[in-house]
Motif scaffolding. Sequence first.
Motif: not given
Length: 382
Positions: A133, A293, A313, A315, A349-351, A377
Amino acid sequence: MTAPIPPRARHRSQPRPPEDWEPERLSAGPWRLIIRAGTVFVVLAAVGIGLGAIRSSWAPTPSADTASAPPQSPQAAVPSTPTVSAAPSRGDGAKPAVTAAEAKRVHDRFQRELSAAQLDLDDKAVGKLEQGLALEMTLAGFETARMRDSEVAAGIWPGTKVWVPRRTADTGDWFVAAMHQPGVARVTDVLVRTGKGWRLAASTADTRNPVPELPAIAVDADGYAMSLDEFASGLRGTPKQVALAHLRSLERATKDERFAEGPWTSTAVRRWQRERAQLRKAGWDLDLSYRLTGKVRALRTADGGALVWYSARSTEVRTAKRPGTTVTLKGSAAVRTANRPFAQKASATYGRMYVAHVPPIGSTEPIRVMGDWTDVLESHGT
């Protein structure tokens, strides 16, 4: 001798505390540059309703792993009433592959090479420095910079301190490096040993001023830190339980009283609550998802607790329930969608990466989230 952070990698202005940021404000000027080993993250105002349009982009928390484990929904919780458990799991296994001095040299080289890769937006070079990631987030940041036709600030953090835990079957070889530039930020990096060399697996930054001190890391007679697995007992919750509870609080936009007040806990929850309320008034719904994750990694602290690093992650999906109002994303999410307004759906969506201090079982101290790294992301809309 460690090189100083170049001027362009520093804050453009003295940052306000995260708690002062009001998402309802319509101004979109950046108020903070968050620098992770030279990478710049710009945090913008989140959401405002005006003249029939909602402008929304807030990424609630602006700081990867060897294993690509399937994402996990935050269902487990920290026990409400801690129960007496077995002795804490021990991480004092085999001698690690590097000493603390050698690990520092590894990290110094990593910083220099990462800085060069950032200057050139070199995807191939950073692929030899990061993984999982973390790599995905850095590459996404590079792509956003290209779309903006802007640079990614580069620099080297000073004052590196390193802790190397003994090797275990579960965690292998890894170490933590912590850097602190007074008045700017404290950064922690987690590097893991792979078949292709050392790679960055996780990173976090804390830009509060003054930045709270990290708790002391426990070391054994040989100077090695003590690694804990994600199911380690003797804490207010296992490392994995704590990670899942934090993510569940953000996903549900509900404060968890076991966590201390702060920008990545109560403040983030309040921001989501405010945005959801504004969206509903405009005829839109907001759905949030935070999924754990990769590996959860932890080091024993001298107080009997643990410092825990974990990744997720997230969203955020905004869906129109009646026509007439549009949503335009902001920040990096807006760059990815060319600042287009959307009438039906907008998603991003982000890490995300965090570090938290978990007190020992029986302690009355709250769990403290002490830093993060967030980058978009992908984003879409219709």
